[in-house]
Design a protein around this motif. Structure first.
Motif, PDB file in Angstrom:
ATOM      1  N   ILE A  30       0.844  -1.203   0.000  1.00  0.00           N
ATOM      2  CA  ILE A  30       0.000   0.000   0.000  1.00  0.00           C
ATOM      3  C   ILE A  30       0.876   1.248   0.000  1.00  0.00           C
ATOM      4  O   ILE A  30       0.643   2.189  -0.760  1.00  0.00           O
ATOM      5  CB  ILE A  30      -0.965  -0.006   1.208  1.00  0.00           C
ATOM      6  N   GLN A  31       1.906   1.253   0.832  1.00  0.00           N
ATOM      7  CA  GLN A  31       2.821   2.394   0.886  1.00  0.00           C
ATOM      8  C   GLN A  31       3.567   2.563  -0.436  1.00  0.00           C
ATOM      9  O   GLN A  31       3.783   3.687  -0.895  1.00  0.00           O
ATOM     10  CB  GLN A  31       3.816   2.210   2.032  1.00  0.00           C
ATOM     11  N   ALA A  32       3.943   1.447  -1.066  1.00  0.00           N
ATOM     12  CA  ALA A  32       4.637   1.500  -2.356  1.00  0.00           C
ATOM     13  C   ALA A  32       3.736   2.097  -3.435  1.00  0.00           C
ATOM     14  O   ALA A  32       4.177   2.929  -4.236  1.00  0.00           O
ATOM     15  CB  ALA A  32       5.105   0.106  -2.758  1.00  0.00           C
ATOM     16  N   ALA A  33       2.467   1.683  -3.448  1.00  0.00           N
ATOM     17  CA  ALA A  33       1.526   2.238  -4.429  1.00  0.00           C
ATOM     18  C   ALA A  33       1.353   3.738  -4.231  1.00  0.00           C
ATOM     19  O   ALA A  33       1.293   4.501  -5.204  1.00  0.00           O
ATOM     20  CB  ALA A  33       0.180   1.521  -4.321  1.00  0.00           C
ATOM     21  N   ASN A  34       1.302   4.167  -2.981  1.00  0.00           N
ATOM     22  CA  ASN A  34       1.170   5.595  -2.691  1.00  0.00           C
ATOM     23  C   ASN A  34       2.438   6.368  -3.047  1.00  0.00           C
ATOM     24  O   ASN A  34       2.372   7.519  -3.463  1.00  0.00           O
ATOM     25  CB  ASN A  34       0.814   5.812  -1.220  1.00  0.00           C
ATOM     26  N   ALA A  35       3.602   5.739  -2.898  1.00  0.00           N
ATOM     27  CA  ALA A  35       4.875   6.383  -3.258  1.00  0.00           C
ATOM     28  C   ALA A  35       4.957   6.568  -4.771  1.00  0.00           C
ATOM     29  O   ALA A  35       5.424   7.587  -5.258  1.00  0.00           O
ATOM     30  CB  ALA A  35       6.049   5.553  -2.746  1.00  0.00           C
ATOM     31  N   GLY A  36       4.517   5.561  -5.512  1.00  0.00           N
ATOM     32  CA  GLY A  36       4.438   5.637  -6.966  1.00  0.00           C
ATOM     33  C   GLY A  36       5.748   5.853  -7.690  1.00  0.00           C
ATOM     34  O   GLY A  36       6.838   5.671  -7.138  1.00  0.00           O
ATOM     35  N   ASP A  40      10.010   5.451  -7.312  1.00  0.00           N
ATOM     36  CA  ASP A  40      10.269   4.146  -7.938  1.00  0.00           C
ATOM     37  C   ASP A  40       9.593   3.016  -7.167  1.00  0.00           C
ATOM     38  O   ASP A  40      10.115   1.928  -7.044  1.00  0.00           O
ATOM     39  CB  ASP A  40      11.775   3.895  -8.094  1.00  0.00           C
ATOM     40  N   TRP A  41       8.427   3.301  -6.590  1.00  0.00           N
ATOM     41  CA  TRP A  41       7.597   2.358  -5.864  1.00  0.00           C
ATOM     42  C   TRP A  41       8.310   1.756  -4.647  1.00  0.00           C
ATOM     43  O   TRP A  41       8.023   0.647  -4.227  1.00  0.00           O
ATOM     44  CB  TRP A  41       7.051   1.270  -6.789  1.00  0.00           C
ATOM     45  N   ILE A  42       9.220   2.535  -4.062  1.00  0.00           N
ATOM     46  CA  ILE A  42       9.917   2.145  -2.829  1.00  0.00           C
ATOM     47  C   ILE A  42       9.617   3.237  -1.790  1.00  0.00           C
ATOM     48  O   ILE A  42      10.174   4.325  -1.847  1.00  0.00           O
ATOM     49  CB  ILE A  42      11.442   2.019  -3.039  1.00  0.00           C
ATOM     50  N   PRO A  43       8.721   2.950  -0.838  1.00  0.00           N
ATOM     51  CA  PRO A  43       8.302   3.982   0.121  1.00  0.00           C
ATOM     52  C   PRO A  43       9.320   4.239   1.238  1.00  0.00           C
ATOM     53  O   PRO A  43      10.202   3.421   1.498  1.00  0.00           O
ATOM     54  CB  PRO A  43       7.014   3.390   0.699  1.00  0.00           C
ATOM     55  N   ASN A  44       9.151   5.366   1.877  1.00  0.00           N
ATOM     56  CA  ASN A  44       9.881   5.727   3.103  1.00  0.00           C
ATOM     57  C   ASN A  44      11.401   5.636   2.949  1.00  0.00           C
ATOM     58  O   ASN A  44      12.092   5.152   3.842  1.00  0.00           O
ATOM     59  CB  ASN A  44       9.414   4.865   4.279  1.00  0.00           C
ATOM     60  N   ASP A  45      11.895   6.080   1.813  1.00  0.00           N
ATOM     61  CA  ASP A  45      13.344   6.056   1.556  1.00  0.00           C
ATOM     62  C   ASP A  45      13.953   4.670   1.734  1.00  0.00           C
ATOM     63  O   ASP A  45      15.118   4.532   2.100  1.00  0.00           O
ATOM     64  CB  ASP A  45      14.082   7.064   2.448  1.00  0.00           C
ATOM     65  N   GLY A  46      13.145   3.629   1.521  1.00  0.00           N
ATOM     66  CA  GLY A  46      13.662   2.262   1.587  1.00  0.00           C
ATOM     67  C   GLY A  46      13.962   1.741   2.977  1.00  0.00           C
ATOM     68  O   GLY A  46      14.694   0.761   3.123  1.00  0.00           O
ATOM     69  N   LYS A  47      13.379   2.325   3.994  1.00  0.00           N
ATOM     70  CA  LYS A  47      13.679   1.923   5.376  1.00  0.00           C
ATOM     71  C   LYS A  47      13.311   0.474   5.691  1.00  0.00           C
ATOM     72  O   LYS A  47      13.875  -0.118   6.602  1.00  0.00           O
ATOM     73  CB  LYS A  47      12.995   2.864   6.369  1.00  0.00           C
ATOM     74  N   SER A  48      12.372  -0.113   4.933  1.00  0.00           N
ATOM     75  CA  SER A  48      11.954  -1.503   5.157  1.00  0.00           C
ATOM     76  C   SER A  48      12.576  -2.463   4.157  1.00  0.00           C
ATOM     77  O   SER A  48      12.164  -3.614   4.061  1.00  0.00           O
ATOM     78  CB  SER A  48      10.425  -1.605   5.072  1.00  0.00           C
ATOM     79  N   VAL A  49      13.577  -2.001   3.422  1.00  0.00           N
ATOM     80  CA  VAL A  49      14.128  -2.760   2.301  1.00  0.00           C
ATOM     81  C   VAL A  49      15.601  -3.097   2.533  1.00  0.00           C
ATOM     82  O   VAL A  49      16.387  -2.227   2.918  1.00  0.00           O
ATOM     83  CB  VAL A  49      13.970  -1.940   1.002  1.00  0.00           C
TER      84      VAL A  49
END
Length: 94
Positions: A30-36, A40-49
């Protein structure tokens, strides 16, 4: 990662996203879709990645190099909107 389709990245993009332990796929998606596209469909500066590729469209390919995390089982997904339900798996580090 090789996208063998023909559709543009804005219509049918694909990527590889390796998630940190404890990250809920549904929430991340959901966060990725909102980041769009701007993120590059990676939300929150990639903190969960742990690692990810760029989003690619039909006929494109990409790769990512990273140091494997500690022993365990990690979720990976495609973060394009609507894809994480089926385009997911486990990355196993032994």
């Amino acid at each position: 990662l090789r996208h063998i389709g023909k559709m543009d990245v804005t219509v049918m993009g694909h990527n590889f996203v390796l998630l940190k332990p404890g990250t809920k796929i549904t929430d991340f998606a959901i966060q990725a879709a909102n980041a769009g596209k701007p993120e590059d469909w990676i939300p929150n500066d990639g903190k969960s990645v742990i690692a990810h590729t760029e989003m690619i469209g039909g006929g494109e390919s990409t790769s990512v190099s990273f140091t494997a995390p500690e022993t365990g089982s990690y979720d990976f997904i495609c973060s394009f909107p609507g894809h994480s339900g089926l385009m997911k798996g486990k990355f196993i580090v032994e």
